[in-house]
Design an enzyme around this catalytic site. Structure first.
Site, mmCIF file in Angstrom:
data_model
loop_
_atom_site.group_PDB
_atom_site.id
_atom_site.type_symbol
_atom_site.label_atom_id
_atom_site.label_comp_id
_atom_site.label_asym_id
_atom_site.label_seq_id
_atom_site.Cartn_x
_atom_site.Cartn_y
_atom_site.Cartn_z
ATOM 1 N N ARG A 61 20.274 90.178 33.298
ATOM 2 C CA ARG A 61 20.870 91.469 33.595
ATOM 3 C C ARG A 61 21.291 91.496 35.062
ATOM 4 O O ARG A 61 20.663 90.857 35.903
ATOM 5 C CB ARG A 61 19.884 92.601 33.306
ATOM 6 C CG ARG A 61 18.634 92.594 34.152
ATOM 7 C CD ARG A 61 17.527 93.410 33.532
ATOM 8 N NE ARG A 61 17.931 94.776 33.252
ATOM 9 C CZ ARG A 61 17.196 95.641 32.547
ATOM 10 N NH1 ARG A 61 16.010 95.253 32.068
ATOM 11 N NH2 ARG A 61 17.615 96.857 32.316
ATOM 12 N N ASP A 63 22.510 94.187 38.271
ATOM 13 C CA ASP A 63 22.416 95.574 38.680
ATOM 14 C C ASP A 63 23.798 96.193 38.848
ATOM 15 O O ASP A 63 24.820 95.500 38.800
ATOM 16 C CB ASP A 63 21.648 95.680 40.005
ATOM 17 C CG ASP A 63 20.184 95.284 39.865
ATOM 18 O OD1 ASP A 63 19.636 95.433 38.757
ATOM 19 O OD2 ASP A 63 19.597 94.823 40.862
ATOM 20 N N ARG A 207 18.590 90.158 46.036
ATOM 21 C CA ARG A 207 18.909 91.152 47.057
ATOM 22 C C ARG A 207 17.728 91.409 47.987
ATOM 23 O O ARG A 207 17.907 91.640 49.190
ATOM 24 C CB ARG A 207 19.370 92.447 46.383
ATOM 25 C CG ARG A 207 20.708 92.296 45.657
ATOM 26 C CD ARG A 207 20.982 93.439 44.716
ATOM 27 N NE ARG A 207 21.054 94.696 45.423
ATOM 28 C CZ ARG A 207 21.024 95.890 44.828
ATOM 29 N NH1 ARG A 207 20.919 95.952 43.505
ATOM 30 N NH2 ARG A 207 21.096 96.994 45.533
#
Length: 262
Positions: A61, A63, A207
């Site tokens: 997945r 973001d 991140r």
């Protein structure tokens, strides 16, 4: 030429679909209520084209705002399909920010997420104001010591537990990952790329890693502090997550034996 090919077997056929997308207009890959997602667009187009309810399952997945130059998902079709024609027609149906590169028949047990051997992400940052970089890179207008950042990044190759860089309260059963590459490189004057490869990634991991490495580059923390943050296994100890628009999934590696000869 029809999309469904004639076959005596009525068993569902499994396929991998490879595609790219600009994540600017989406709340990530995964379908969610009351929000636009890439998976939602792909499932809708496949279902219309194959005249059957199709649900894809992605390799992972991403973001909101994150991009993918190379993403994969698998789906089951009720009957064998013409892969080339299906990819061609999908590209005519999908919006301009999603592009299918190919569809490949795979073994019935093949899984886009669990069978992936490695994934690679790129994160771009730039130091001087540039209106042509702002959509796909993050600006950090201060002096960064990339040599120190690379020395700290090497510690990731010796790390197994990445809890300090994981989003809290996820459904992940383990925070163990194996990073095989993590390095900063200046690709153009003033434009730097962080490349990281691992067997799997936790939610928000890249991140958070980049944000903490930037703290090293700014002199806010030392390389020793970076190692201590990893050892604490505490997300609150690490740096802030950097913006998602500068992150792209760029490669996924699968075992060759998953794919069916055509």
């Amino acid at each position: 030429m029809g999309l469904i090919t004639k076959s005596p077997s009525l068993s569902p056929m499994r396929y991998f679909i490879f595609f790219a997308y600009d994540g600017t207009n989406y709340h990530g890959w995964q379908t969610q209520p009351n929000a636009a997602s890439v998976q939602q667009q792909l499932d809708r187009a496949l279902s219309l084209l194959l005249r059957s309810k199709i649900e894809t399952l992605g390799a992972g997945r991403t973001d909101a705002g994150v991009h993918a130059a190379y993403m994969a998902a698998h789906f089951d079709a009720p009957e064998p399909i013409d892969c080339q024609q299906t990819a061609f027609k999908l590209n005519r149906m999908l919006p301009p920010d999603i592009a299918v590169s190919r569809i490949v028949a795979v073994r019935p047990e093949a899984h886009a997420r669990f069978d992936a051997l490695a994934r690679t992400y790129h994160y771009y940052i730039y130091t001087e104001k540039n209106p042509f970089r702002r959509h796909y890179a993050a600006r950090f207008p201060f002096l960064l010591d990339f040599e120190r950042m690379n020395r700290a990044a090497e510690l990731l190759l010796q790390t197994s537990d990445f809890t300090s860089f994981s989003k809290l309260h996820t459904d992940a059963k383990t925070n163990i990952c194996r990073v095989t590459k993590a390095r900063w490189e200046e690709t153009e004057p003033g434009l730097w790329r962080f490349e990281i490869t691992a067997d799997r990634f936790l939610r928000n991991m890249v991140r958070a890693v980049v944000g903490t490495l930037i703290d090293v580059g700014r002199g806010r923390i030392s390389e020793t502090d970076f190692a201590a943050i990893i050892a604490q296994k505490n997300r609150c100890a690490a740096g802030e997550s950097v913006p998602g628009n500068a992150l792209s999934l760029v490669n996924i590696v699968y075992p060759k034996e998953l794919f069916v000869e055509e």
